[in-house]
Write an enzyme that holds these catalytic residues in place. Structure first.
Site, mmCIF file in Angstrom:
data_model
loop_
_atom_site.group_PDB
_atom_site.id
_atom_site.type_symbol
_atom_site.label_atom_id
_atom_site.label_comp_id
_atom_site.label_asym_id
_atom_site.label_seq_id
_atom_site.Cartn_x
_atom_site.Cartn_y
_atom_site.Cartn_z
ATOM 1 N N GLY A 29 0.843 -1.189 0.000
ATOM 2 C CA GLY A 29 0.000 0.000 0.000
ATOM 3 C C GLY A 29 0.871 1.229 0.000
ATOM 4 N N CYS A 38 5.457 -6.013 1.517
ATOM 5 C CA CYS A 38 5.819 -4.598 1.482
ATOM 6 C C CYS A 38 5.152 -3.832 2.631
ATOM 7 C CB CYS A 38 5.477 -4.028 0.113
ATOM 8 S SG CYS A 38 6.407 -2.533 -0.225
ATOM 9 N N TYR A 39 4.173 -2.968 2.365
ATOM 10 C CA TYR A 39 3.513 -2.273 3.486
ATOM 11 C C TYR A 39 2.988 -3.278 4.499
ATOM 12 C CZ TYR A 39 0.329 0.573 6.240
ATOM 13 O OH TYR A 39 -0.304 1.180 7.279
ATOM 14 N N HIS A 87 7.671 -7.534 -3.955
ATOM 15 C CA HIS A 87 6.343 -7.967 -4.426
ATOM 16 C C HIS A 87 6.424 -9.316 -5.153
ATOM 17 C CE1 HIS A 87 4.011 -4.319 -3.537
ATOM 18 N NE2 HIS A 87 5.171 -3.701 -3.696
ATOM 19 N N GLU A 95 4.063 -11.041 -6.223
ATOM 20 C CA GLU A 95 2.952 -11.218 -7.172
ATOM 21 C C GLU A 95 3.240 -10.671 -8.564
ATOM 22 O OE1 GLU A 95 3.130 -9.195 -4.669
ATOM 23 O OE2 GLU A 95 2.113 -7.286 -4.983
ATOM 24 N N ASP A 151 -19.861 -13.446 -20.605
ATOM 25 C CA ASP A 151 -20.356 -13.534 -19.236
ATOM 26 C C ASP A 151 -21.801 -14.021 -19.173
ATOM 27 O OD1 ASP A 151 -17.887 -12.472 -18.865
ATOM 28 O OD2 ASP A 151 -18.582 -10.460 -18.370
ATOM 29 N N LYS A 191 -12.196 -12.829 -15.240
ATOM 30 C CA LYS A 191 -12.607 -13.068 -16.631
ATOM 31 C C LYS A 191 -11.992 -14.347 -17.207
ATOM 32 C CE LYS A 191 -14.620 -11.084 -20.327
ATOM 33 N NZ LYS A 191 -15.928 -10.404 -20.280
#
Ligand code: XMP
Length: 518
Positions: A59, A86-87, A175, A177, A233, A374
């Site tokens: 963040g 991180c944060y 990070h 990710e 969808d 998605k």
């Protein structure tokens, strides 16, 4: 067991990082169910959710700042392993009694990291090889909380990662990710399976079984309707519901006059003839086109189409009789967006396609895809046997071609755009680029230019070609299509579509432009 897919799960608490959604995607890719919630999710809700592991996102804040997002110490004492990113790591340090300080040098971008412990988070990794990780932080860990040891360092950070093995609490300054952290997936994999001891139960086959059971239970003997748009969808929603409740599902497909070429026929073919769904086809093109006469303002076009759609849908639904539920294709990103990290007070995004309908008609909303991204929806579609072509389709806006015809929407201009659009779709598929890009379409401009065809001077319309790359349509960049593909599209449109004598390529990114032109 069909009920097991939600038994293994991770809670991600969001502190406002741009990459929080990516954490969720990575966890899902590793076949573990996860949900993202604002950092201030109440403790009793966290306990009720009963995650086997918690991830604290990054963040933009600094823990010492006034108003910085802080969590209760109790989340570290619930017994579930915690990974702070991180944060999230700085917060863990702060809350558990360590010390965070401004780094002398802000670390941003790639960094080389040296592993000091390869038992838990870094299991299976080679300590002899420096890891390439992605950093983005201004604060650093000065003093670790009691019980923690450093498990990795960089030249700038003596504590690039830390852990308390006995309490299963871990923090990483980088990070994992993002793709720039080379072993990021391995690190998350270790957290999920080695530290949290989860099982990879989340996959789309079990999702289908699980949601079919849930839909059966919820809908029982009642009737449900679903507006089909021809897009991915709503098609997947319809297929899931049909699977669950059979002919107690009625689908409504409205021809609003601004569909692509062959659209209505395709929907009828797949749903009515192939899947044997109870499909009400409502040919209402003239109603819409009459209302659009003389209208050039984009917002006006959208409003007219939206309102008229509701009117038509309502009439049709009433003729079906005793309906209790309305199905809608809300996806997980829509859900997350509506409860951003600022907390539940942030604006709720209303779905643009059937806005207002449930309240007006006293219908209960059913949203079977609200847990999915998605790409997961596409996998569900493929698993359920929907045609590949349908499942991989590009998004298409509710107001259809009306917002791709700049100026007035007339039958003649619609016909011109349909022909050009069909060529764009064909050439994108032929070149293999269709499934590599987010969207590709033609736009008809309200100007004419001079050309020459044979010996004759022409004075015709211009078509703009819009092709973009994107992950979620929130941002997008124009696709660097090879010249040969551009050439094929342009020459076919100019030669085959009477009324167009010039094609231009849109090279704007979003922001500041949008994907659609209106
Ligand atoms: P923009 O033009 O805002 O579009 O960059 C972002 C994405 O949303 C699609 N879009 C719509 N989809 N109803 C929809 O269902 C709409 O009214 C609508 N307007 C834009 C657009 O095609 C792109 O994928």
């Amino acid at each position: 067991m069909s009920t097991s897919i939600h038994d293994h799960k991770i809670l991600i608490l969001d502190f406002g990082s741009q990459t929080t959604q990516l954490i969720a995607r990575r966890v899902r890719e590793l076949k573990v169910y996860c949900e993202m919630h604002p950092f201030n999710m109440p403790l009793d809700e966290i306990r009720a959710f009963a995650p086997q592991g918690i991830i604290l996102s990054g963040g933009p804040a600094s823990v010492y700042e006034k108003g910085a997002p802080i969590t209760d110490r109790a989340i570290f004492e619930m017994g579930a392993p915690v990974l702070g990113i991180c944060y999230g790591m700085q917060l863990m340090t702060f809350v558990l009694g360590g010390e965070v300080a401004r780094a002398q040098r802000r670390e941003y971008g790639h960094a080389g990291m040296y592993l000091d412990d390869i038992t838990d988070l870094f299991r299976g990794m080679d300590p002899a090889v420096p890891e390439v990780v992605w950093m983005s932080h201004g604060d650093r860990i000065q003093v670790m909380p009691e019980g923690f040891t450093a498990i990795a360092h960089t030249d700038n950070s003596p504590v690039a990662a830390m852990g308390d093995k006995s309490r299963k609490l871990f923090g990483v300054q980088f990070h994992p990710e993002v793709v720039h952290t080379r072993s990021g997936t391995q690190i998350l994999d270790n957290f999920l399976f080695a530290v949290c001891e989860l099982e990879p139960t989340w996959n789309m086959r079990s999702f289908i079984e699980d949601s079919t059971e849930r839909l059966k239970e919820r809908i029982g003997d009642d009737r449900i309707i679903c507006a089909l748009s021809g897009g991915v969808d709503s098609s997947v929603v319809a297929a899931l519901l049909h699977n669950a409740v059979g002919d107690r599902l009625t689908c409504v497909f409205v021809d609003n006059g601004v569909l692509r070429a062959g659209e209505a026929e395709r929907v009828i073919e797949v749903f009515k003839n192939h899947l044997k769904v109870d499909l009400r086809f409502v040919p209402a093109a003239d109603r819409f086109l009459d209302l659009l006469k003389g209208v050039v303002d984009p917002e006006e076009k959208r409003k007219i189409i939206g309102h008229e759609f509701i009117r038509v849908f309502e009439e049709t639904a009433r003729s079906i009789g005793d309906v209790k539920y309305l199905a809608q294709g809300t996806l997980y990103p829509d859900v997350i967006e509506s409860v951003s990290f600022k907390g539940p007070s942030a604006t709720i995004k209303s779905h643009h396609n059937v806005g207002g309908l449930p309240d007006r008609m006293n219908l209960e909303l059913v949203e079977p895809l609200r847990e999915l991204f998605k790409d997961e929806v596409r996998i569900v579609g493929e698993e359920m046997g929907l045609p590949h072509e349908l499942v991989q389709r590009h998004p298409f806006p509710g107001p259809g071609l009306a917002i791709r015809i700049l100026g007035e929407v007339t039958k003649e201009r619609l016909e011109i755009l349909r022909r050009a659009d069909r060529i764009v779709q064909e050439e994108m598929r032929r070149s293999g680029y269709y499934e590599k890009v987010w969207q590709a379409f033609a736009v008809l401009l309200p100007i004419r230019t001079v050309g020459v065809m044979g010996d004759e001077r022409t004075y015709e319309h211009v078509a703009a070609l819009r092709v973009v790359d994107s992950l979620d349509a929130m941002t997008a960049d124009w696709t660097r299509l090879p010249y040969e593909v551009l050439a094929a599209i342009s020459s076919r449109i100019i030669n085959e579509v009477k009324g167009i004598n010039r094609v231009v390529y849109d090279i704007s990114s979003k922001p500041p432009s949008t994907i659609e032109w209106e």
